[in-house]
Design a protein around this motif. Structure first.
Motif, short mmCIF file in Angstrom:
data_model
loop_
_atom_site.label_atom_id
_atom_site.label_comp_id
_atom_site.label_asym_id
_atom_site.label_seq_id
_atom_site.Cartn_x
_atom_site.Cartn_y
_atom_site.Cartn_z
N VAL A 98 0.84 -1.20 0.00
CA VAL A 98 0.00 0.00 0.00
C VAL A 98 0.87 1.25 0.00
CG1 VAL A 98 -1.67 1.33 1.36
CG2 VAL A 98 -1.99 -1.12 1.05
N ALA A 99 1.95 1.22 0.79
CA ALA A 99 2.86 2.37 0.83
C ALA A 99 3.51 2.59 -0.53
CB ALA A 99 3.93 2.16 1.90
N ALA A 100 3.93 1.51 -1.17
CA ALA A 100 4.56 1.63 -2.49
C ALA A 100 3.56 2.17 -3.51
CB ALA A 100 5.12 0.30 -2.93
N ALA A 101 2.34 1.64 -3.48
CA ALA A 101 1.31 2.11 -4.41
C ALA A 101 0.97 3.57 -4.16
CB ALA A 101 0.06 1.24 -4.28
N GLY A 102 0.87 3.96 -2.89
CA GLY A 102 0.61 5.37 -2.57
C GLY A 102 1.74 6.27 -3.02
N GLY A 103 2.97 5.82 -2.83
CA GLY A 103 4.12 6.61 -3.27
C GLY A 103 4.17 6.78 -4.78
N VAL A 104 3.93 5.69 -5.49
CA VAL A 104 3.93 5.77 -6.96
C VAL A 104 2.78 6.64 -7.44
CG1 VAL A 104 3.58 4.41 -9.06
CG2 VAL A 104 5.15 3.59 -7.30
N ALA A 105 1.60 6.46 -6.84
CA ALA A 105 0.44 7.25 -7.25
C ALA A 105 0.66 8.73 -6.97
CB ALA A 105 -0.81 6.75 -6.53
N SER A 106 1.32 9.05 -5.86
CA SER A 106 1.53 10.46 -5.52
C SER A 106 2.48 11.13 -6.50
CB SER A 106 2.07 10.60 -4.10
OG SER A 106 3.38 10.09 -3.99
#
Length: 113
Positions: A98-106
């Protein structure tokens, strides 16, 4: 559900309990930093879903701290519980994704800055 593997403590466990606790603390800190970055990006870009990801990651950070505390107690007692708490590793893996997905999405969210 598998039973935890428990052994008798045979004297000085060395620094293993401390290293394990520090590893969980570092994991919790990394998740918390990702939470802050996701929330900031969400507020700047006006994306409430990104803010929600940040809030979810803060919860995961608190869980990682709790797991680290439990592991420290398990590894520093008279009987060493070798197996981590049930679901702890899966939970940390999910929080990391989730952290990786949030970072990429941001990174890809367009802001009007």
């Amino acid at each position: 559900m598998a039973r935890p593997h428990v052994i008798d403590a045979t004297g000085d466990p060395g620094l293993q309990p401390e290293r394990t606790a520090l590893a969980w603390s570092r994991t919790a800190l990394a998740i918390a930093v990702n939470a802050l970055l996701s929330m900031r990006a969400g507020f700047v870009a006006g994306q409430p879903w990104l803010v929600a990801v940040g809030v979810l990651l803060f919860g995961a950070s608190g869980a990682a701290i709790a797991i680290g505390t439990v592991r420290r107690r398990h590894l520093s007692g008279e009987r060493l519980v070798i197996t981590p708490p049930a679901g702890a590793l899966a939970g940390v893996a999910a929080a990391t994704l989730v952290a990786a997905a949030g970072g990429v999405a941001s990174v890809f969210v367009g802001g009007d800055a």
